[in-house]
Design a protein around this motif. Structure first.
Motif, mmCIF file in Angstrom:
data_model
loop_
_atom_site.group_PDB
_atom_site.id
_atom_site.type_symbol
_atom_site.label_atom_id
_atom_site.label_comp_id
_atom_site.label_asym_id
_atom_site.label_seq_id
_atom_site.Cartn_x
_atom_site.Cartn_y
_atom_site.Cartn_z
ATOM 1 N N ASP A 12 0.823 -1.211 0.000
ATOM 2 C CA ASP A 12 0.000 0.000 0.000
ATOM 3 C C ASP A 12 0.859 1.264 0.000
ATOM 4 O O ASP A 12 0.468 2.294 -0.559
ATOM 5 C CB ASP A 12 -0.919 0.023 1.225
ATOM 6 C CG ASP A 12 -2.064 -0.968 1.101
ATOM 7 O OD1 ASP A 12 -2.165 -1.639 0.054
ATOM 8 O OD2 ASP A 12 -2.849 -1.073 2.062
ATOM 9 N N GLN A 26 -12.461 0.946 -5.361
ATOM 10 C CA GLN A 26 -11.799 -0.363 -5.370
ATOM 11 C C GLN A 26 -10.380 -0.318 -5.916
ATOM 12 O O GLN A 26 -9.626 -1.281 -5.795
ATOM 13 C CB GLN A 26 -12.629 -1.355 -6.218
ATOM 14 C CG GLN A 26 -12.407 -1.277 -7.737
ATOM 15 C CD GLN A 26 -13.142 -0.123 -8.410
ATOM 16 O OE1 GLN A 26 -13.688 0.750 -7.741
ATOM 17 N NE2 GLN A 26 -13.152 -0.124 -9.732
ATOM 18 N N LYS A 27 -9.991 0.799 -6.504
ATOM 19 C CA LYS A 27 -8.736 0.844 -7.253
ATOM 20 C C LYS A 27 -7.498 0.825 -6.345
ATOM 21 O O LYS A 27 -7.467 1.431 -5.285
ATOM 22 C CB LYS A 27 -8.678 2.100 -8.119
ATOM 23 C CG LYS A 27 -9.688 2.149 -9.246
ATOM 24 C CD LYS A 27 -9.424 1.075 -10.294
ATOM 25 C CE LYS A 27 -8.142 1.290 -11.054
ATOM 26 N NZ LYS A 27 -8.109 2.584 -11.794
ATOM 27 N N LYS A 28 -6.461 0.117 -6.828
ATOM 28 C CA LYS A 28 -5.126 0.176 -6.231
ATOM 29 C C LYS A 28 -4.152 0.291 -7.401
ATOM 30 O O LYS A 28 -3.904 -0.670 -8.125
ATOM 31 C CB LYS A 28 -4.827 -1.075 -5.395
ATOM 32 C CG LYS A 28 -3.479 -1.004 -4.683
ATOM 33 C CD LYS A 28 -3.283 -2.209 -3.757
ATOM 34 C CE LYS A 28 -1.970 -2.105 -3.010
ATOM 35 N NZ LYS A 28 -1.749 -3.269 -2.109
ATOM 36 N N ASN A 29 -3.630 1.477 -7.591
ATOM 37 C CA ASN A 29 -2.877 1.782 -8.800
ATOM 38 C C ASN A 29 -1.360 1.725 -8.572
ATOM 39 O O ASN A 29 -0.867 2.244 -7.564
ATOM 40 C CB ASN A 29 -3.240 3.172 -9.309
ATOM 41 C CG ASN A 29 -4.706 3.293 -9.668
ATOM 42 O OD1 ASN A 29 -5.317 2.341 -10.146
ATOM 43 N ND2 ASN A 29 -5.282 4.468 -9.441
ATOM 44 N N THR A 54 -1.350 3.910 -5.056
ATOM 45 C CA THR A 54 -2.315 4.988 -4.820
ATOM 46 C C THR A 54 -3.711 4.485 -5.181
ATOM 47 O O THR A 54 -3.870 3.411 -5.752
ATOM 48 C CB THR A 54 -1.995 6.235 -5.670
ATOM 49 O OG1 THR A 54 -2.146 5.897 -7.050
ATOM 50 C CG2 THR A 54 -0.588 6.727 -5.417
ATOM 51 N N GLY A 55 -4.714 5.295 -4.843
ATOM 52 C CA GLY A 55 -6.104 4.933 -5.136
ATOM 53 C C GLY A 55 -6.710 5.868 -6.160
ATOM 54 O O GLY A 55 -6.020 6.658 -6.799
ATOM 55 N N SER A 56 -8.009 5.769 -6.301
ATOM 56 C CA SER A 56 -8.758 6.595 -7.250
ATOM 57 C C SER A 56 -9.686 7.531 -6.495
ATOM 58 O O SER A 56 -10.246 7.163 -5.461
ATOM 59 C CB SER A 56 -9.582 5.697 -8.189
ATOM 60 O OG SER A 56 -10.541 6.450 -8.900
#
Length: 475
Positions: free
Chosen positions: A272, A283-286, A276-278
């Motif tokens: 983590d 639900q995003k894990k970028n 990063t997220g959205s």
């Protein structure tokens, strides 16, 4: 009359927009340690040869140390009117100690002074970068050891090809960065040459000794031609070439981490702390760090092409175009420093999903080459064996099977050379472990690679420590 330190020839001040365009203090201020160390060594040499007095040398040295302390503590106001780091420091020194400060520039030019600063700066930065490169190498080796039993699909043309150990894949990147470190060693050697004493382009009429200055500043050699000394930027181009190749290697790994971490693959999960997220999709894990490194690689390439373009048409000796040598190099250093730092942490904290990689291997034909090798070892020419297995793959696709799903009757129908031991030959573990050719993915081969990697890291650390120790006098 102009108040610039070079202004005696001029009857009016530089226009404000020309001054802003001409100045480099906004970025070359980062070389203040090198500039001050070079000036202290120059004053020492001048005094040793009776060009300035010992009293002047003492004043200059004390004054420069005071200025360094002020800059270290953020108490020094840089002036754009003084153009660059060299004139900012010299003007403050002269204001502080008077005529002694004005004598410091005897038997040198900003041309060789700037070149000297850059050589020292690059040596110091190479030491810093080497530590980060070693950290990534160590992380790759640790990941190889930690996930030593994980087997993944190997790819060519982004199509499943043959199974390999995950460790083998990580050690391939270790080998790439090992070559990068060798290139970095070459960069250090190229930087380890002092240009001081060349002055503007032709040397000096004073009885000086550039070898003494070079030795005080921890250089192993001195340029043998004064024109070359002030006009050479090969060492910067060599560094940018290293930086571009190293960034390319990180970008390739980024690409693999990006698709390995997708829902379609799920081979790895990045920590983590490196994702990063959205703002709209919860639900995003970028894998943003990987994408940024992949993107910034083009930026590093640009600096190499930029400096090559600057240098391609320059006559000897110094031309103002060369002021464009610094910003790109500085940015490449910063970019690569952060990219390596990110990767050391990202590799160390990622999770490899061996169940998913195994599931992928059980639903493909990456053991097909082993089936062909089996027939070839039974005496069938490899090209004929290749055709037999190709037909077998086609048969499996039509019947919704994989090679290990075939019955012995089906195997026999394809070739009478198949025996019960074909099932052992097609097991994924055997497909990797039997590849013991030098550099292959077999277990023993990987153990050899890991042993080499450990020895290599030890040698890298020794070289890095020596570089840092050599340049520690600047801190």
């Amino acid at each position: 009359m102009s108040e610039m330190m070079w202004g005696g020839r001029f009857t009016k001040a530089e226009e404000k927009n020309a001054l802003d365009f001409n100045a480099s203090i906004s970025y070359d201020c980062r070389m203040y340690r090198e500039d001050i160390a070079g000036s202290i060594a120059h004053a020492k040499m001048l005094a040793a040869h009776g060009i300035i007095s010992a009293e002047d040398q003492e004043k200059i040295t004390a004054g420069l140390k005071k200025i360094k302390k002020q800059i270290d503590e953020g108490q020094f106001d840089f002036s754009i009117e003084l153009e660059d780091i060299h004139m900012n420091i010299e003007k403050r020194l002269t204001d502080d100690i008077g005529d002694a400060g004005a004598r410091l520039h005897t038997a040198r030019s900003r041309n060789d002074q700037c070149a000297l600063d850059l050589h020292m700066y690059m040596k110091r930065q190479i030491g810093r970068l080497s530590e980060k490169l070693i950290a990534v190498e160590s992380a790759l080796l640790s990941a190889a050891v930690k996930y030593k039993d994980v087997i993944i699909p190997g790819y060519t043309h982004m199509q499943r090809a043959q199974p390999v150990y995950f460790a083998h894949h990580m050690l391939a990147y270790f080998a790439m960065l090992e070559r990068d470190f060798k290139r970095l060693e070459d960069c250090y050697e190229a930087c380890d040459m002092s240009p001081i004493g060349a002055c503007a382009l032709a040397g000096t009429t004073y009885d000086t000794n550039s070898l003494e200055e070079a030795e005080d500043l921890h250089f192993s050699s001195v340029y043998g031609n004064s024109l070359d000394a002030v006009s050479d930027r090969d060492y910067l181009l060599q560094f940018l070439s290293f930086a571009s190749i190293c960034a390319m290697h990180l970008s390739r790994l980024s690409e693999e981490f990006i698709y390995w971490s997708t829902s379609e693959f799920q081979f790895i999960e990045l920590d983590d702390g490196y994702s990063t997220g959205s703002s709209i999709m919860p639900q995003k894990k970028n894998p943003d760090m990987c994408e940024l490194i992949r993107g910034k690689t083009g930026r590093v390439y640009g600096h190499l092409i930029g400096l090559l373009t600057v240098m391609k048409g320059l006559p000897l000796a110094y031309d103002k175009d060369m002021q464009e040598d610094k910003e790109g190099v500085f940015d490449a250093i910063d970019t690569l420093y952060f990219a390596l730092d990110i990767y050391a942490g990202m590799i160390s904290t990622m999770t490899v999903n061996g169940d998913k990689t195994r599931e992928a291997l059980e639903h493909d034909f990456s053991n097909a080459t082993d089936m062909a090798d089996y027939l070839a070892k039974k005496g069938l020419p490899f090209r004929q064996a290749h055709a037999v297995v190709g037909s077998a793959v086609h048969y499996c696709i039509e019947h919704h099977k994989y090679l290990l799903d075939l019955t012995m009757d089906e195997f026999k129908s394809m070739s009478p050379l198949f025996e019960e031991d074909i099932l052992e030959a097609l097991k994924i573990e055997n497909c990797v472990n039997l590849r013991e050719s030098y550099g292959g993915t077999g277990r023993k081969s990987i153990e050899r690679q890991e042993a080499h990697a450990s020895e290599t890291i030890a040698k890298m650390k020794e070289a890095s420590a020596s570089w840092k120790e050599e340049m520690a006098f600047l801190d």
